[in-house]
Structures are given as structure tokens and as C-alpha cells.
Design a protein around this motif. Structure first.
Motif, PDB file in Angstrom:
ATOM      1  N   ARG D  19      28.651  23.038  81.447  1.00  8.92           N
ATOM      2  CA  ARG D  19      27.940  21.757  81.456  1.00  8.92           C
ATOM      3  C   ARG D  19      26.509  21.919  80.953  1.00  8.92           C
ATOM      4  N   TYR D  20      25.856  22.992  81.379  1.00  9.80           N
ATOM      5  CA  TYR D  20      24.491  23.271  80.903  1.00  9.80           C
ATOM      6  C   TYR D  20      24.487  23.318  79.379  1.00  9.80           C
ATOM      7  N   TRP D  59      10.875  22.660  79.834  1.00 14.10           N
ATOM      8  CA  TRP D  59       9.844  23.010  80.820  1.00 14.10           C
ATOM      9  C   TRP D  59      10.363  22.793  82.238  1.00 14.10           C
ATOM     10  N   PHE D  60      11.175  21.761  82.438  1.00 18.82           N
ATOM     11  CA  PHE D  60      11.730  21.480  83.760  1.00 18.82           C
ATOM     12  C   PHE D  60      12.514  22.699  84.266  1.00 18.82           C
ATOM     13  N   PHE D  61      13.399  23.230  83.411  1.00 19.89           N
ATOM     14  CA  PHE D  61      14.188  24.404  83.824  1.00 19.89           C
ATOM     15  C   PHE D  61      13.295  25.637  83.997  1.00 19.89           C
ATOM     16  N   ARG D 115      13.280  26.396  73.474  1.00 23.46           N
ATOM     17  CA  ARG D 115      14.580  26.044  74.062  1.00 23.46           C
ATOM     18  C   ARG D 115      15.500  27.264  74.113  1.00 23.46           C
ATOM     19  N   ASP D 116      15.577  27.994  73.016  1.00 25.36           N
ATOM     20  CA  ASP D 116      16.464  29.173  72.988  1.00 25.36           C
ATOM     21  C   ASP D 116      16.051  30.186  74.054  1.00 25.36           C
ATOM     22  N   TYR D 117      14.763  30.379  74.174  1.00 27.82           N
ATOM     23  CA  TYR D 117      14.242  31.366  75.122  1.00 27.82           C
ATOM     24  C   TYR D 117      14.602  30.971  76.557  1.00 27.82           C
ATOM     25  N   VAL D 118      14.395  29.697  76.866  1.00 28.77           N
ATOM     26  CA  VAL D 118      14.694  29.227  78.222  1.00 28.77           C
ATOM     27  C   VAL D 118      16.210  29.203  78.459  1.00 28.77           C
ATOM     28  N   ASP D 119      16.954  28.826  77.444  1.00 24.99           N
ATOM     29  CA  ASP D 119      18.411  28.818  77.600  1.00 24.99           C
ATOM     30  C   ASP D 119      18.931  30.220  77.904  1.00 24.99           C
ATOM     31  N   LEU D 125      20.191  33.460  84.783  1.00 25.21           N
ATOM     32  CA  LEU D 125      20.039  32.954  86.141  1.00 25.21           C
ATOM     33  C   LEU D 125      21.363  32.406  86.673  1.00 25.21           C
ATOM     34  N   MET D 126      22.072  31.656  85.836  1.00 21.90           N
ATOM     35  CA  MET D 126      23.307  31.039  86.320  1.00 21.90           C
ATOM     36  C   MET D 126      24.346  32.096  86.694  1.00 21.90           C
ATOM     37  N   LEU D 127      24.346  33.201  85.968  1.00 26.17           N
ATOM     38  CA  LEU D 127      25.248  34.292  86.343  1.00 26.17           C
ATOM     39  C   LEU D 127      24.865  34.837  87.713  1.00 26.17           C
TER      40      LEU D 127
END
Lengths: 424, 424, 424, 424
Positions: D19-20, D59-61, D115-119, D125-127
Motif C-alpha cells: 500500500r505504501y 517530510w511527514f514520513f 522521495r527516493d531517500y525517504v522511501d 522501517l516497515m520491515l
């Protein structure tokens, strides 16, 4: 000077003519302490010059009663309709609101002549139409309209004098001190929820926005036994309340930043001591009196600070419906909020200060706008305003009801507005 | 009502005390036709309420003469310094200019008491300091300062009444018609160029901005024999002048678009007929009278429309230096421009309307600012203003000189300002 | 990156076509360091986006040359006239100036296509009209117009990057330090007064506002040998100059209060140390460099602080007329003012920074506005602006003259503007 | 170009990571048609530049997930927090909202790198946090936050292109015509009153402002079967609706006078024919499509004109709770409202346009603000806003619910906002 006011509280038994006389006279009595120069000032766009209030309330009777219904009536002045219409679009062009303070003419004397002229016309009309309930209702509306402007007269006079660097007093007698104040914090009065009804229901006069009476479903709730005091509000200030965004609605925070608000309106810190401007001139802050001249933003932020909330207008009305209407109204002549009595039942529900609710000013289910210019009275303001309840020390006792809905934008501070807390 | 003014024109032989008395009295005489309500109105930010002028000119004497030089003098009121300082930064904080119209207090009566109190002090001081030429100069400056405010009093009163939808008259007597006006167009008066000198040179009073006298080099030039008339200006309007950018400075064009200007200030077209607001109330436009209440932008655009130009202040002063000072000044009591006499020599050079020049208001070579607060009188305004010359129908005859430099921003229209044309 | 600029300084011998090519190319060269995103930003109303400058200068050639004179020419785009007209009222409606930064389209690539298209048309036209001196003059005007916009390109780019919190650099190479600076204070150069002449006189190109040449009468005067430095200006700041109204024109004082100015534009005090934003990004303040990015108000206040004054434009031109035109212009590629050479003759008269004069921007005696749209070039701005002289580090050397009159409102600070002192 | 969107509607079974990925990718896909120049424009204060949306959602993430929870995470850029915080006071200072369009840097390419860096960080993190439901909820909040900004991206892009005089199209494919439209007027669907419940109740994600679920008492009411069409709204315009104060709330009337509104936003009358700006560029008005881009004031005035009213949010939600969520959402790729289907049941309840209600945006009874910065998400805007329901053609289908409360000030017009009528 205002001690001579002696409005009979049971004035419903008065004849319409007597009530007309009484209401009209009070407007002029409230202006007695003014200098001629005070009558023409508009100290901010929301304020109207006192002579404008005197003329506008008169224009209401001239326009909606004398012109259509008094045979042979001639206008006092052909341009007064342009000058003294407030917002009735249906009645034609009008002088811009923000420019009311630029008018030296008509003079104060001419405005009083205008009142006398219209009053004479009204006396003739009232004799003629006796028993015509539609016209009597319209006259009653005009009287309640004038009573609303009497409250504005007082708040506008306070603003005009309060903005003057000389801080002149409107009342020359001393502000009587009232020292009783037994409790430290409000008590909590418990109200059961469930289906309730609010709104106007009897045959007495009420504004259209109080109808129709209708059912609402409520959660159980508590109301504070009394109003928030200056001393309690001071805790909020001293805890840095005006510098902490977490207590504020976004618009409230923007407003206090833009306007540099740091305390309620009329508060001044002079050499480390808090003073407030009153109709008696500058007075030291009395911590036991209800906090006054706060905006909805400040009321809401204070409630957040306390972990509490403001009541809804429904909660307030349900609670107020069984409380007798008495309190510190304009008739006491005090013209300043006073301390709570300390009783453990709803105290200060009527009079003292208007109580901000967390309810936006919206139509009741089934609300219908009246036809014509009179229909512009209330409905068209149902946007971006919050409801206030209970009347203030500047309200006439025979003007208020438990169903009465006052409304102001959330940033308004120059009215006598205060805070009662609520919680679930 | 103003017919009783009888200022002696040769008043230089008057004692200082008599001159003081005469000037101070005229300010109050000019206010006689006012209603109390008229005294407190500020109809736009440039306008000051009449009572402010009365108090400010008094504050000048109190601050610069009585406080420093009259032994034992006590201030009339501790806050009047704050309220009635206009712009003297060296003298401390002051009430914001745009809020002068929000002050109902001090009342008009209190302002007159202030004048009486200061006048009494000044009489004592003048007796004491007789022969002290520095203080006498300062008093003379104060009197010329008050004369400037007398002109502003009249233009501000005109604005206050002119903005009122009732258009009340200041003067109740009829405006006398003057019908003579023999010529169709201005005549051209020829002036040789070369080295000339301008600026103040004798021992009479003059403002610092008129000095030092200095040489300038001029081209040959022509000045119009008289002022531009309403009828001539109407040709410009009817030729679409306000819709054609080619006649206008860029700032002028922007201004007339933003402000929706379509004619000189105070002109109104009612049912196809031009009327103008005057101190006599609304009057039909007299095409032979000088056009008045035009901005520099309009004066410049009119000159462009005619393929001509405005004079420089140097050209004007050289021409004016040999013209006797007489004309339609405040002493005539007319308070409205009048038609030209039709003579073939510089006519209307003094009085009637201030004449816009094409000269920016800048220091003369070698100009020196005086020390202290008095030094703030003129020099600090030498930016973004244009020079006007010759005085108006609201100017005192003993206040004007051929070297006198008045100045206003190019957009100002509420003064008695008009147009004289020039060409090479 | 800009080091590759190699404009021949004696380019008057160049053919028109070569000059066209050279000037047009420089505009694009100045934009090479930009990111695509930089081209569309309007960081304040006075600033235009770089792509607007590129398109507007092109529109000038299209509108005034190609449309009327190149047979069969078709507009590149029907709406570009609306988008890229700056202020020529005679040419029709135009996009509001303050909204130039709201336009993402046309894209940068499309603007470059527009330039190529018009350049191709201009090459055809220049071949056709060879020897037609009127059209050649018009093209030369267009080139000088583009050179003016090249200076604005640089000052606008500096503003766009300077207002960005990231403070990005336009130039990636280091700012070369120049340490020579032998003297402590300016020396005074003595100029005799008397009758002098100023204004343009030869056949070379000049703007209409430099004519006609005319005689003026001058007092004897002194000019400072060099520009005021950052270090000298810092003394003014540290002496509280921005807090003392006595140094300031009234409008200047109002401006610094309203805008909260405390130092020249682009100065920042970070942890107690002064830095300035440059086209090289943030740099420590060099006290020996000329002070730059001051308004007329600040230049005038600094002169007052020193008990001195700014020169008039006449004084400056008389002194400059015998000084060879060389200095720190755009061709050096430095794009930043540099320190004085220390010689005892007028130093830094040309290049480095534009020098504020105390002269308002007004027409010379006998000035005539050209017909048509081109006539809107200069004359219509002759109001509320001050004259600046001498060019700056962002000016092309072949664009400047001793008679050149630049002008800006007294509050403008984003140009490369500085101070030379004068006295009698 | 947007046809390739293929969000699975049953994505609740997707892993969080998928979903992310899907939501983040859609933001970028929506920007594909943009020119680099389009990313940086802020065409009015309410609009944010597309690159700001891309960076702010990132920035939110970074701020609420990576910085506190990803070990060893380093900020992408130290100033991005300042630049891309929207309104979270608890997170510190931020760039002024109205100046978002002045930023050429960071460039679009840098924003995509961000965006790529935060993604990449979020994938790590999600892992790590799999099964930590608090953090998963926070991530889900971040995704719904990004979906809200996707809708704003589209409405802001429409505004950026719509304000450009070139009226460029975002989508190059033609707008498909849909001609079916069987009925002349809306039908009326009857809903019984009595005690009902509204608010969120299951375990799916919902915003805090949808809770707690609570009982309300309703009158019987009718809702229109479909949205008001352009053709119906045109009747209001042609009947002089914008010139008749009787239909308007006082604030609405003031607004249309001040803003010179004469039709919905994006409507233009060209040579007597109505056109509207769409994401396909200018299109002729289709009278069968729902009216869109109206303010609450216009929605309310139209209802008054018809003698009807807007629904309350309670009425809407009760009716919508049994309607399946399908309709014209962002996934159709149409990005423009479409005509009703003509069925006699609630049609167009979801998708097409947000429906103005007559309910002010206020807390539900018992509403609690979350702790910390996340608590600033909704509650602090509960003042002077009106509730809208149902989503639009720019909303993601998996973002909307029958309990979803959108809110905007009554004057907002740039969202896809329309009208459904109600009556008792």
C-alpha cells in the motif's frame, strides 16, 4: 447617574404604548453621561457611533411602521434612509458601515429631533392600530431591536472611551466592591442526556432564530456552577497560555499572533500590575469577578488548558430552562460583571457576561426566513459565527430568554463575553 | 460670518504681542461656523480634526516656548504632548496620525481652555523676553506655523463637510458671482533666461527651506498670464483625458485607475450637469473660475494635453519677484477661487490657488537644517513631494512671499491647488 | 562560468548585426547557471522572472521592428504580446506585473524558441534595412533596452536566490579576495563651480532623458575620491543609526520602521558576525568593499550622520565627464563590487555600484517625449524617483556614459546601489 | 496519460508495504504530465506548488516515522523541515505558507531524490516494525495524508494552469462525452427521522474527527436523487441570482461583491457562450454535468433560489451509510465530474464532486484530540469551516468512507465542490 433606571420586570402587562415609551427612553438615558463629541466616534469598524444607534433604531420604526402604515407620514429627512440603514439590502443603498464615524452631521441635536418626530408618529400609529396583532408584533420586534442596540450602545461607548489615551470614565460614581466569593474552583452540576427539546414554544415574543422548537439527543454532561473568574484566567496567562499553540484553534493562534493579544481585551499591565478599563475608567483587576471581553478563541483555549470544554448551546439551554431569569442586568445600573454568589446550583446563568458556546450559529431544523426586509434580521448571518447565551450586565432583563441565541464571530471581544466550562 | 476678519496687511509694524493675538484669534474665528460635532472628524488620514489643529498649534507654543522658557510653567495636561505632537521625533512618542479622528476627548471646550491657558502663559512670556530676538523668532515661527494650520483647517473642514452625504455648507451667505472674464485663452508673458537668483534674502521672516539665496541659470521661457479655468479643464475631460494614458505620468495613470478619478476632486456630475462642493455647499460649476483641487498628476496631464508644461519653481519665482503681493487671500472672506481680471500681466500669481510646479521639493545648495526639534520643520520632507507656489484663497496675505515654497505629494488634491502653464 | 564573456570594449566599430548577436547572446549566457525552476520565480513585485526578461526583450524587437517592418512576419504566439508587454500603454492590455511569477507556461524551452524565432526574423530585417538609420536607431535602442534588462536579470536572480532559505549560489567559483586598500577615509576632490553644461551632445546613442545638453550654474563643491565602504557604513549601524530619527528623511524613517530595516539589504548577522548574500552565496562581510544594496533613504541618512551630503547629478556628471570609462563592469565576470584602488583622483566613478544622487529624476529643460510607444520609455517615470549615476558591476561597459541617468524610487535596495559623499 | 492508474479497490488485503508503494507512486504518476516549471508555482495562497506537495508528504514520513523510529536515520537536508512543515506548530518554525511559490530550490529533481531517500528508509522501517500496530497505524495515517494531498495536487494543478492566460491542458487526451441524462429535475428520496447514529465504528482506518460514533435525533427529510447540474445552476445565473441579495447569506453577498463573482469558478463567457476550464483545457459547458467549483455561499444561495436547502452532514451520512462506495473517483482517470445515471436511488453520492452540507465543522460529542503533533491534524481547524461529504473525481476510492468529513471555509471554490439539495 444610571441609578434612576427602574424598568418593571413584569412589563408584559404593560401596554404596548408604555413599553414603547420605556424602551425608547432608556436609549436616551444611556446616552446622558456622554459629551456631544462622544456621539460621533467610531473607534473601530465593528463599533457604531452612539448617535448612529439612536438614529438607526428610529429609522427602523420610520421605515417598517410609519412609512407603510401611518397615513400622510412624511419622512423626517430624505437622506436618513441612506445614512441609517444598517444592512437591509431590500430597503436600498446605504452608507458604508466603516464610514459611520466620518459623519459630523446630522448633529446630535438633530438626531434627538428625529427621535421626537418619529416617536410622535408612533404614538399616533399605536392609537390607530390597537388590536392589529401583526403591526403590534412588528412594533415589539422594533423594541427588541432597540434593546439589542442599547447593549451595543454600552459596549461601543466603552470601546470609544477605552481606546482614548485619556481613558475617560462613563460613570462618575465609584464601582462598588463586592467581596463575597467563597469557593476556589467551580463545582460541577450533573445533567442527564437523552432526548430533550429546545427552542421557543410559547406565545411571547421571540426572534425567528429560536424556532422551531425541536427534539435533540444529548449525552450526559456537566456544567460548571459558575463563570470562570479573572483569577482563574490569570493562571492561564501566567502559565504562558498565549505562547503555546497546543491550546488554540488554528485560526485562534493566527489571530493572537497577528493582533498581538496577550490577555483579554481592556487588560493593561502597568508597572507590573494588571488593570482593566471599565465604564468607571481604569480599575485594578478584581480576581473574583468573571473574566470578560474574551473572544471565542480565548474561551476555547482556556477550556483546552483546563482539559475541559465549552458547553454546546443545547446543553446550556436545557440547563437554563429551569433557572429563573434574574441576575446582574442593565437595570442594576452596575454595568460591570459581578462575583458569583457561591451557591451550588447554576449561578450567573443570566446576566453578567454572555457565555460562549461551542455551537456554530446555524438554523434550527425547519427554520423559515420571514418575507421581506424583516426576513434579513437573523437568518442571513448564519455563517462563521458562534452562539452565545444568557445575556450580560448590559442586557435588559425583559429582553432575555433561556432560548435566546446571540451570535458573534469567534474573534469578537468588545462585547461583555465570558466563559462557563463543561465536560462529559 | 467670516466677513468680520480685518487683518491689517501691513502688520509687520505690529508688536509681536499684537501679532500673536491676531493670529491666534483667527484660528478660533475660522472655527466659529462649526458644530461641536465637526471638530472631531478625520474624514481621511491626511485630514486632521479641527480641534486637533487648535490644540496642536497650541502645543507648539507650550512645548517650544513655555516649557523651556517660562519659569514655573506647568503643563496643562500631562498627555496632551502625546496627543498633539504632529511629527517631531525629537519630542517623543505621539498618537498615530490616522487615529486622530477616534478621540472624542478632550472635548472642544477643553481644547479652548487649553488655548486660553497657553495664551495666558505666552502673554507673560512675551512681556519677559522683549528684545530677545532668538525667542521672538521662535514665536514668529510658531505664528507662521499656526497660519499654515489655518489653511489646513479650512481645507480639512471642506473635506469633512464635502465627504458627508448631506453636503452641508460651512458658510451660510451666498457665494458672490463674479462674471467678468474677457479672454478666451491665456496670454503668454515672455521672460528672458540667463543667470538669475532665487531664495530669501532680507531680514523678514522666512522658512529655512527658502535659503540660501543662490544663482541659477535659466533658458528663456513663457508663463501663462493667468490660471487654467474650469472651462478649459472641462475640454480635457470631454476629450477623454482621463482615459488616455499618453497624457499621464506612469504613477499618475496608476493612481487615476486605482482611485477611479474622472475629474478634479469635489466635482460631481448630477443628471448630466457638473456641480462642485464648496465651503458654500454644492454650487454649479463656474467655467470661468480657476480649476481647483487637482493633483500634480492632473496638472501635468492637462499640460501634456495642451502640448505645454508646468513652470519650474525657479521660473515662477523669478517672474513673481516683481509682482506685488495682492489677491484673493483668506482676508477677503470669499474662501473660494475667483476669476481672472483679464489684465495682460501676470494675474492670479498670489492667492486663489496654489500653483503646481514641475520642481521636486529639494534642498537649495547650501541648505542647513536647524538644530533640535525645530530642525524637523521642513528639511525632512524633502523627498517625493512637488513644490507649489503663490498661496491660495485660504492663505493669510502676511504669510506668503514670492520665495515661499509649499510642498505636497503629487497625488494630493484636497488643498486649493491649480494650474498655471508654461512653455519655452 | 561567466569567465568566458569577452565583449570587445570598442564595439562601436562592430556592425549592427554583430552587436545584435553579441547582446542577445549575453542575455542567454547570464542565464546559463540557472536551474529551470529559477526562471519562473518572482520573489517580490519589483522582480521579474528570468524567463520574463528573456521573453520581454524579445517581444520588444518583435513588436517595434518585426511586426511593422518585416514583410510577411507572423507572430510567434498570439498571446505573447499580452504576457510580455511591460508597461507600454499604447501597445494594449498586458498581464499584471505582480503576477509574472504565476506563469509556468510558456516553458523555458518555449521562451528560447521564441528568442530563436525572433532572432532569425531580425537577421532578415537587418539585411533588408541596411543604411536605414531610423530603423538602425530603433534596433540600437532595443539592444540598450536588453542591456538594461541584463542588469535586472542579475539583480533579480540575486534576489530570487537570496530570498530562498537555502541561500543557493549562482556562481560556483570562489569570490576572489582583493585585499589592497591603503586609506582610512575618503579624500576630497575639489571642483570649481560656475556655468557648466551637462547632457548628451554627440552622435552616439543616448536615451532621450539625457537631452538636451544645457547650461547649469554650480557652486564650488567637493566629491569624495571613492565610494563609502562596508566598514564605514558599519560605524553608522553601530552608532545606532537605524534608531535615530534625526538622520533620516521622514519617509525614510517611516520606511525603516515599517520594514524593520536594520542594515543594508542582504546583510545578516549570524551568531554575532555579519554575512552578506552575494551571487557566490553567503560570504563574510568585507569591510573594505563598497557598501551596496542601500536605499536612497539609507544613503542620505549615512551622509547626514557624517555631516555631509550626496552629490547632485549635475555635480557628478561634471566631475565624471573627464574620467575614462573603465572599472568593474559585467565583463569582468566578478558580479560583485570591489575595493577602491587608493588613487587620489575620482576612483570607482564607473562600475561597482550605482551612486545615489540627491537629484530627483526630472526632465531637462526642453526635454521632448518621442512619439508613440517608444515615447513611453523614460519620460513617464519622471516622478518620485531619484537619479543614480555611473553603472555597476552588473552593467555592460558599452552601455554606460557619463551622461547616463538611471533612476529608482528612494526605497529601492535590490539593485547594486551605493554611496559617494559630497560637500561644499 | 493517467489511464495506467490501476489501483485495486480491495486493497485492504494488501500488505502495508504494498500500500505504501502504491500510494507513493500515485503522487508521482499524477505529476507526470507536468512541465518542470509547473512544479514551483503557487497561483494563490491556498494553492501549494506541486513539488511542495511531493516534499511535504515525504517530510511527514521522515518527521513522524524515520527520525523517531529508524535507528541511524540521517536527515536528507537540515532545512527541509523548515521548508516542508505545513502547520504543525509542535514541530517548530516553518516557511510562510504564502511564500511557497517563491522557492526555485530545491529543484524538482532534488525533491524526487528526497522521495527516493525517504522511501528507502521507510522500506527498512516497515520491515523492522512489522506487527507494531501503533507504528503501522501511523504509517497508514501518513498514506491517507498523502492521498489527501493527491487530491490537492490535482486541484492545485488545475488552478495553476487555469490562471495562466494560455489555459494549457494537463491531459492531452479528449474529454469523453457522456450523453445519457434522462431526467429534467432531481427526484426526491424520502428518509425517516428519529434516533440515528453517525460516526466511525469499525476497526478500519478513519480520521479522529469521525469519532466517536454517537446518536442523533433527526426530523424526517428528503434528499435529491442526484447532484445539481450546470444547466440548473445556469437558470439561477440567468434569473439574476448573483444580483439579488435575498438569496445570499450576508457574508456570501459581501464576498461576491468584493470578488466580483458572477458564476462558478472556472466559468468564462466568451462571445456569449459559456466555457469552463478543465484539466483538459477549455471546454464548452455541458449542461448535464454536475455544477462544480461553487463555494458554500453559492450552494446555499442556489438552494434558497429553489426554496430548498442543503442537507446536514447527519442527514447525508445516514442516507449514504447504505449506499455502496463506487463512482467517478481518481482511478477512472477522467478527473472531471460526469453526468448522473438517471436511477431513482441516491446517485452520485460518492465521487464526482464533494457535496456542501449546511453543517459547520465541529467536534462530535466526546471527540478527543490525539497527543503530540499528530493531534494537530484535524481538531484545530474546527472553526469557520463547513463540512463536505462524499469525495470527488479527484479522490482515491480507498480513501473515502460514508463517515468521512472533509471541510473547507465557505468561500473556497478551487476544490471539486458541488450541490445536492434537501428539504423537509
Amino acid at each position: 447617574m444610571l441609578k434612576t433606571i427602574s424598568v418593571t420586570q413584569e412589563n408584559t402587562c404593560l401596554s404596548l404604548c408604555d413599553r414603547y415609551q420605556q424602551v425608547r427612553q432608556l436609549s436616551q438615558q444611556l446616552c446622558q453621561p456622554l459629551a456631544t463629541e462622544d456621539y460621533a466616534i467610531q473607534s473601530m469598524p465593528d463599533v457604531s457611533p452612539p448617535k448612529w444607534h439612536l438614529a438607526h433604531t428610529t429609522w427602523f420604526f420610520e421605515t417598517f411602521l410609519l412609512v407603510p402604515y401611518l397615513k400622510g407620514y412624511e419622512l423626517f429627512h430624505p437622506k436618513f434612509g441612506y445614512l441609517f440603514n444598517s444592512y437591509y439590502e431590500a430597503v436600498g443603498e446605504r452608507h458604508p458601515r466603516a464610514q459611520r464615524g466620518l459623519l459630523s452631521r446630522p448633529t446630535v441635536a438633530e438626531v434627538y429631533q428625529y427621535r421626537d418626530y418619529v416617536d410622535a408618529g408612533m404614538r399616533s400609529l399605536m392609537l390607530e392600530i390597537s388590536g392589529n396583532s401583526d403591526l403590534e408584533s412588528l412594533i415589539t420586534l422594533g423594541l427588541h431591536h432597540e434593546q439589542q442596540h442599547q447593549e451595543l450602545l454600552l459596549t461601543d461607548i466603552k470601546h470609544i472611551l477605552g481606546m482614548n489615551p485619556l481613558r475617560p470614565a462613563y460613570l462618575q460614581n465609584p464601582l462598588s466592591a463586592i467581596s463575597k466569593f467563597p469557593e476556589n474552583r467551580e463545582k460541577w452540576l450533573d445533567y442527564p442526556g437523552g432526548l430533550q427539546a429546545i427552542g421557543h414554544q410559547n406565545r411571547e415574543f421571540a426572534f425567528d432564530n429560536e424556532s422551531p422548537r425541536h427534539q435533540v439527543y444529548l449525552q450526559d454532561y456537566y456544567l460548571a456552577s459558575r463563570l470562570v473568574t479573572n483569577g482563574e484566567y490569570l493562571e492561564f496567562i501566567e502559565a504562558g497560555g498565549y505562547n503555546k499553540p497546543e491550546y488554540w484553534l488554528a485560526e485562534g493562534w493566527t489571530t493572537i499572533q497577528a493582533e498581538k493579544w496577550f490577555a483579554p481585551f481592556y487588560w493593561e499591565k502597568i508597572d507590573g500590575v494588571w488593570w482593566i478599563m471599565t465604564l468607571y475608567g481604569m480599575q485594578p483587576l478584581n480576581e473574583n469577578e468573571p473574566v470578560c471581553h474574551v473572544s471565542f478563541y480565548e474561551a476555547d483555549a482556556y477550556a483546552s488548558f483546563r482539559g475541559l470544554r465549552l458547553p454546546t448551546e443545547v446543553e446550556w439551554e436545557v440547563a437554563a430552562s429551569s433557572v429563573p431569569i434574574k441576575g446582574n442586568f442593565v437595570e442594576t445600573g452596575r454595568l460591570h460583571p459581578t462575583v458569583a454568589s457561591g451557591v451550588t446550583r447554576p449561578d450567573q446563568m443570566f446576566g453578567d457576561v454572555w457565555e460562549w458556546t461551542q455551537s456554530a450559529y446555524l438554523p434550527y431544523p425547519g427554520f423559515e426566513v420571514a418575507d421581506g426586509a424583516i426576513g434579513e434580521y437573523n437568518g442571513k448571518f448564519m455563517c462563521n459565527q458562534m452562539v452565545l447565551r444568557g445575556g450580560s450586565c448590559a442586557t435588559s432583563i425583559n429582553h432575555i430568554r433561556s432560548t435566546y441565541r446571540n451570535f458573534f464571530p469567534p474573534s469578537a471581544r468588545w462585547q461583555f463575553t465570558g466563559i462557563r466550562l463543561a465536560k462529559y
